[in-house]
Every structure is written in C-alpha cells, then in structure tokens.
Enzyme design. Structure first.
Site, mmCIF file in Angstrom:
data_model
loop_
_atom_site.group_PDB
_atom_site.id
_atom_site.type_symbol
_atom_site.label_atom_id
_atom_site.label_comp_id
_atom_site.label_asym_id
_atom_site.label_seq_id
_atom_site.Cartn_x
_atom_site.Cartn_y
_atom_site.Cartn_z
ATOM 1 N N GLY A 12 -45.510 -8.004 46.532
ATOM 2 C CA GLY A 12 -44.817 -9.197 46.039
ATOM 3 C C GLY A 12 -45.284 -9.545 44.634
ATOM 4 N N SER A 140 -49.137 -19.045 55.270
ATOM 5 C CA SER A 140 -48.450 -20.292 54.933
ATOM 6 C C SER A 140 -48.974 -21.414 55.820
ATOM 7 C CB SER A 140 -46.945 -20.141 55.187
ATOM 8 O OG SER A 140 -46.300 -21.401 55.067
ATOM 9 N N TYR A 153 -39.902 -18.135 60.298
ATOM 10 C CA TYR A 153 -40.909 -18.014 59.231
ATOM 11 C C TYR A 153 -42.301 -18.394 59.762
ATOM 12 C CZ TYR A 153 -43.092 -18.990 54.666
ATOM 13 O OH TYR A 153 -43.925 -19.003 53.569
ATOM 14 N N SER A 154 -42.370 -19.526 60.483
ATOM 15 C CA SER A 154 -43.660 -19.983 61.016
ATOM 16 C C SER A 154 -44.267 -18.948 61.946
ATOM 17 C CB SER A 154 -43.503 -21.279 61.811
ATOM 18 O OG SER A 154 -42.934 -22.271 61.024
HETATM 19 N N1 NAD Z 1 -44.485 -20.987 47.067
HETATM 20 C C1 NAD Z 1 -44.862 -21.667 48.119
HETATM 21 O O1 NAD Z 1 -44.841 -22.902 48.112
HETATM 22 C C2 NAD Z 1 -45.335 -20.948 49.348
HETATM 23 C C3 NAD Z 1 -45.732 -21.713 50.439
HETATM 24 C C4 NAD Z 1 -46.209 -21.084 51.569
HETATM 25 C C5 NAD Z 1 -46.288 -19.701 51.615
HETATM 26 N N2 NAD Z 1 -45.872 -18.964 50.546
HETATM 27 C C6 NAD Z 1 -45.959 -17.494 50.665
HETATM 28 O O2 NAD Z 1 -46.482 -16.963 49.471
HETATM 29 C C7 NAD Z 1 -45.986 -15.637 49.281
HETATM 30 C C8 NAD Z 1 -45.423 -15.531 47.881
HETATM 31 O O3 NAD Z 1 -44.329 -16.441 47.760
HETATM 32 P P1 NAD Z 1 -43.777 -16.949 46.363
HETATM 33 O O4 NAD Z 1 -43.619 -18.396 46.471
HETATM 34 O O5 NAD Z 1 -44.572 -16.343 45.287
HETATM 35 O O6 NAD Z 1 -42.296 -16.325 46.446
HETATM 36 P P2 NAD Z 1 -41.454 -15.452 45.421
HETATM 37 O O7 NAD Z 1 -40.102 -15.365 46.043
HETATM 38 O O8 NAD Z 1 -41.603 -15.979 44.040
HETATM 39 O O9 NAD Z 1 -42.171 -14.017 45.479
HETATM 40 C C9 NAD Z 1 -42.067 -13.189 46.607
HETATM 41 C C10 NAD Z 1 -41.999 -11.753 46.145
HETATM 42 O O10 NAD Z 1 -41.923 -10.917 47.308
HETATM 43 C C11 NAD Z 1 -40.973 -9.904 47.042
HETATM 44 N N3 NAD Z 1 -40.417 -9.398 48.301
HETATM 45 C C12 NAD Z 1 -39.559 -10.017 49.143
HETATM 46 N N4 NAD Z 1 -39.249 -9.209 50.160
HETATM 47 C C13 NAD Z 1 -39.927 -8.049 49.954
HETATM 48 C C14 NAD Z 1 -39.998 -6.823 50.652
HETATM 49 N N5 NAD Z 1 -39.294 -6.613 51.783
HETATM 50 N N6 NAD Z 1 -40.795 -5.852 50.169
HETATM 51 C C15 NAD Z 1 -41.502 -6.035 49.017
HETATM 52 N N7 NAD Z 1 -41.455 -7.155 48.302
HETATM 53 C C16 NAD Z 1 -40.680 -8.165 48.775
HETATM 54 C C17 NAD Z 1 -39.903 -10.572 46.187
HETATM 55 O O11 NAD Z 1 -39.122 -9.618 45.479
HETATM 56 C C18 NAD Z 1 -40.750 -11.459 45.288
HETATM 57 O O12 NAD Z 1 -41.110 -10.773 44.111
HETATM 58 C C19 NAD Z 1 -44.921 -15.413 50.367
HETATM 59 O O13 NAD Z 1 -45.475 -14.640 51.386
HETATM 60 C C20 NAD Z 1 -44.614 -16.821 50.836
HETATM 61 O O14 NAD Z 1 -44.175 -16.847 52.162
HETATM 62 C C21 NAD Z 1 -45.403 -19.554 49.417
#
Ligand code: NAD
Length: 249
Positions: A12, A140, A153-154
């Site tokens: 990611g 998360s 998701y949870s």
């Molecule tokens: N931003 C928040 O507030 C938040 C809160 C809780 C948890 N998270 C978790 O943090 C992590 C990062 O989230 P973020 O906010 O940076 O989101 P984001 O959407 O900015 O980044 C996620 C990245 O994962 C990549 N991705 C998605 N599916 C994929 C796959 N099948 N294979 C490879 N890459 C894949 C996407 O292309 C993207 O670049 C995630 O796991 C998300 O669930 C984020």
C-alpha cells in the site's frame, strides 16, 4: 551487525499511510514499495531514489498469492533479503450489515486479512534465516471496537490484530517482532473519500470527537511505525500500538 540500511517492504506504499511510512523508512532503509497501483508505486520509488535512498517498486494485488511471491522475489533480487515488513495495503468502505453481499465480504477479507497473511508468509523466511525481523500490520480502530456499517471491514481488521499477536508469539524467540498499528482517523485519500461520500463525519466533527482535538497525520503514524521497525523496539511484540489522539483508549 549493520543495523542500518535494512530492507523494508511496505504494501500500500503508493498512497496515504503506506506512502508516509515509505518516506520515513527510506531515511535508513532500502525500501520496496508494493501496491496494486504499480504506476504510482514506481513514482514513489523514484522520489525515494531522488532523495538518496535505495528503492524499488512492484505492482501487486496482495490477495493474489502468486503475485505476492513475484513481488517479494523482485524486491529480494534488487535490494536483498527482507527484514522489515509493513502491511498498509487495504480497502475501506461502509455498508449496512444486512446489505453486505458475500462478494463484498469476501473481497474485504481477501485484501485486508488474506493479503496481510500472504505478505507475512512471503517475508518471514528471510527474517527467520537472519534471526531478525520487524513486522507492523496496519489494522484499524474498527478492528478493536467495531464501527458502524463496517461489519466486513471490522472483521478483516480484527483478524489482522489476532493474526499479528499469534505471529508475535510464534516468532519471538527468533528475534522477530510483530505489532499492529490501528489508526482511528488519519488524513489520507481513504479518509477524504469517506468524508466526501458523507460516510464518516467531516474534519470539524471528527476533531470534536477525538480527545486531542484534531485528525491525525500520516507522518505521526509513520514515525511510530518506524520506531517499531527499529532495533530499539526489540522488546515490544504482540502489541496493538494506537496512534489515535485518544479516540480509543
Ligand atoms: N486513513 C485512516 O483514517 C485509516 C483508519 C483506519 C485504518 N486505516 C488503514 O490504514 C491502511 C492505509 O490506508 P490509507 O488511509 O493510507 O488508504 P489509501 O487508500 O490512501 O491507501 C491504501 C493503498 O492500498 C492500496 N491497495 C488497495 N488494495 C490493494 C491490493 N489489493 N493490493 C495492493 N495494494 C492495494 C491502494 O492502491 C492504496 O495505494 C489501510 O489498511 C486502512 O484500512 C486507515
């Protein structure tokens, strides 16, 4: 042993938290940027190289076991054995529980949970060989305490936390730590998309809900992630290390 310039893989890594984590780790690691969006992963690796780091990128859907094997093989061939793994690749969304289709459920589990599992399995043999490793899974707050309209998701993120604890116990004697970092809200494209879709409260309301009084940044999460990946964190394992402004205590 040289404690700097270890090889780190970040899934990611093209966006949001993964991208911030790549930038932090690149200060003293060689970095493999993995993402389903291969073009942007390449851009991130280019930027890291422009900043003086050694970096490579690979396009991979983390739910595809063969693609994960290929991507890790590419990083190994170009940078060396993998000693640090951060799994940030994930998908997020909101659907009332009874409306979650089996296909949607399966996709969340496949990317968020199975994807993390496959990447841990791909990285662990190198860490076992070296008798040193650092794993940080990005879970998360939803996996800790649940979240409205996020049954799928949870469940996937709760699974990530339980898996991380188990890996921590199984590999502790081998110098490998595994911890999970569960964000509540961090300002990333995923959060902004949810806010634009009115699926979660906007920044003002969020800031009122979060005790610290504001939404977190990718940098704040990446800094703690980088610490968990360091030598200094060798006695921290199996922990859920929340960087959440006090939103879940
Ligand atoms: N931003 C928040 O507030 C938040 C809160 C809780 C948890 N998270 C978790 O943090 C992590 C990062 O989230 P973020 O906010 O940076 O989101 P984001 O959407 O900015 O980044 C996620 C990245 O994962 C990549 N991705 C998605 N599916 C994929 C796959 N099948 N294979 C490879 N890459 C894949 C996407 O292309 C993207 O670049 C995630 O796991 C998300 O669930 C984020």
């Amino acid at each position: 042993m040289d404690e700097s310039n270890r090889v780190a893989v970040v899934t990611g890594g093209a966006s949001g938290l993964g991208r911030s984590i790549c930038e932090h780790l690149a200060r003293d690691h060689r970095v493999g940027v993995l993402d389903v969006n291969g073009a942007v992963a390449e851009q991130v690796a280019d930027e890291l190289r422009a900043g003086g780091a050694q970096a490579t990128a690979a396009a991979v859907d983390v739910s595809d076991q063969d693609a994960v094997a290929d991507a890790f093989a590419k990083v190994r061939a170009e940078l060396g054995p993998i000693e640090v793994l951060v799994t940030s690749a994930g998908i997020g969304g909101f659907t009332p529980f009874e409306q979650i289709t089996l296909a949607e459920w399966n996709r969340y589990l496949a990317v968020n949970l199975t994807g993390s599992f496959l990447c841990l399995q791909a990285a662990l043999p190198d860490m076992v060989e070296k008798r040193w490793g650092r794993i940080v899974t990005i879970s998360s707050a939803a996996g800790q305490v649940g979240a409205l309209r996020q049954g799928h998701y949870s469940a996937s993120k709760g699974g990530v936390i339980a898996m991380t604890k188990t890996v921590a116990m199984e590999y502790a004697r081998l110098g490998i730590t595994a911890n999970s970092l569960p964000p509540f809200t961090a300002d990333t494209p995923m959060l902004r998309a949810a806010q634009e879709a009115k699926a979660v409260p906007g920044v003002e309301m969020m800031s009122r809900i979060i005790p610290v009084g504001r939404v977190g940044t990718g940098d704040e999460i990446a800094a703690v992630c980088a610490f968990l990946c360091s030598e200094a964190a060798s006695y921290i394992t199996g922990q859920v290390v929340a960087v959440n402004g006090g939103a879940v205590v």
